[in-house]
Design a protein around this motif. Structure first.
Motif, PDB file in Angstrom:
ATOM      1  N   UNK A  22       0.807  -1.269  -0.021  1.00  0.00           N
ATOM      2  CA  UNK A  22       0.022   0.142   0.025  1.00  0.00           C
ATOM      3  C   UNK A  22       0.794   1.400  -0.011  1.00  0.00           C
ATOM      4  N   UNK A  23       1.911   1.236   0.704  1.00  0.00           N
ATOM      5  CA  UNK A  23       2.739   2.627   0.872  1.00  0.00           C
ATOM      6  C   UNK A  23       3.564   2.755  -0.466  1.00  0.00           C
ATOM      7  N   UNK A  25       2.727   1.499  -3.545  1.00  0.00           N
ATOM      8  CA  UNK A  25       1.881   1.734  -4.602  1.00  0.00           C
ATOM      9  C   UNK A  25       1.428   3.079  -4.319  1.00  0.00           C
ATOM     10  N   UNK A  26       0.824   3.484  -3.268  1.00  0.00           N
ATOM     11  CA  UNK A  26       0.684   4.886  -3.074  1.00  0.00           C
ATOM     12  C   UNK A  26       1.494   6.141  -3.469  1.00  0.00           C
ATOM     13  N   UNK A  27       2.791   5.777  -3.044  1.00  0.00           N
ATOM     14  CA  UNK A  27       3.812   6.762  -3.501  1.00  0.00           C
ATOM     15  C   UNK A  27       3.981   6.865  -4.843  1.00  0.00           C
ATOM     16  N   UNK A  28       4.058   5.521  -5.357  1.00  0.00           N
ATOM     17  CA  UNK A  28       4.305   5.458  -6.971  1.00  0.00           C
ATOM     18  C   UNK A  28       3.123   6.131  -7.657  1.00  0.00           C
ATOM     19  N   UNK A  29       1.834   5.906  -7.173  1.00  0.00           N
ATOM     20  CA  UNK A  29       0.770   6.719  -7.873  1.00  0.00           C
ATOM     21  C   UNK A  29       0.809   8.098  -7.723  1.00  0.00           C
ATOM     22  N   UNK A  30       1.170   8.549  -6.435  1.00  0.00           N
ATOM     23  CA  UNK A  30       1.273   9.993  -6.380  1.00  0.00           C
ATOM     24  C   UNK A  30       2.357  10.746  -7.211  1.00  0.00           C
ATOM     25  N   UNK A  31       3.397  10.005  -7.454  1.00  0.00           N
ATOM     26  CA  UNK A  31       4.629  10.521  -8.242  1.00  0.00           C
ATOM     27  C   UNK A  31       4.046  10.480  -9.642  1.00  0.00           C
ATOM     28  N   UNK A  32       3.249   9.155 -10.160  1.00  0.00           N
ATOM     29  CA  UNK A  32       3.083   9.330 -11.493  1.00  0.00           C
ATOM     30  C   UNK A  32       1.969  10.112 -11.853  1.00  0.00           C
ATOM     31  N   UNK A  33       1.099  10.576 -11.162  1.00  0.00           N
ATOM     32  CA  UNK A  33       0.161  11.257 -11.194  1.00  0.00           C
ATOM     33  C   UNK A  33       0.532  12.721 -11.476  1.00  0.00           C
ATOM     34  N   UNK A  34       1.597  13.267 -10.561  1.00  0.00           N
ATOM     35  CA  UNK A  34       2.286  14.395 -10.876  1.00  0.00           C
ATOM     36  C   UNK A  34       3.116  14.537 -12.128  1.00  0.00           C
ATOM     37  N   UNK A  35       3.653  13.439 -12.345  1.00  0.00           N
ATOM     38  CA  UNK A  35       4.645  13.668 -13.615  1.00  0.00           C
ATOM     39  C   UNK A  35       3.709  13.271 -14.930  1.00  0.00           C
TER      40      UNK A  35
END
Length: 147
Positions: A22-23, A25-35
């Motif tokens: 979860x951690x 995946x959430x971090x990667x999702x936050x990064x990928x949405x920003x990028x």
């Protein structure tokens, strides 16, 4: 009827494993949405779903044995196996598994994840006593039908 449920330490370790999914995946999702990286966002979403399913299922893992069947509630599936179809119980706590036959003479195998402690040989033998006792009892239960 008898039930085996993993120890609190086992459930905590698996909850921690699920939480890392979860951690990260959430971090990667936050990064990928920003990028604006759509493939990474899709992969991260899948990791989050997998982590959530794992976390929810950890506390349902157990083996329930009654007069007619065995219920295996593993991490990602629940099986009901009729007593007369069970052919073998692997009694090694490191690789605990149940083998049964289905119509058409095919055999199926399922790991008893609630009992199996993994393939690490660093575990002291005392941690294997409870699963071993349960597996012996389960095997005795299966063999008693053959008389």
């Amino acid at each position: 009827m008898f039930v085996y449920r993993p120890t609190l330490a086992w459930r905590f370790a698996n909850s921690a494993g699920a939480s890392t999914f979860l951690f990260f995946g959430g971090s990667a999702l936050a990064w990928s949405v920003a990028e604006g990286d759509v493939p990474v966002a899709a992969l991260a979403s899948g990791v989050i779903v997998l982590g959530f399913v794992w976390l929810v299922r950890v506390f349902r893992v157990r083996v329930i044995v009654d007069d007619a069947e065995v219920q295996l509630r593993n991490l990602f599936r629940a099986l009901r196996i009729p007593r007369e179809q069970i052919t073998e119980v692997d009694q090694d706590p490191r690789t605990a598994r149940l083998e049964w036959s289905i119509p058409g003479r095919r055999t199926r195998t399922a790991t008893i994840s609630a009992v199996a402690v993994g393939t690490s040989y660093l575990l002291p033998a005392s941690t294997l006593d409870v699963p071993r006792q349960f597996l012996v009892r389960l095997d005795r239960w299966v063999r008693s039908r053959e008389r």
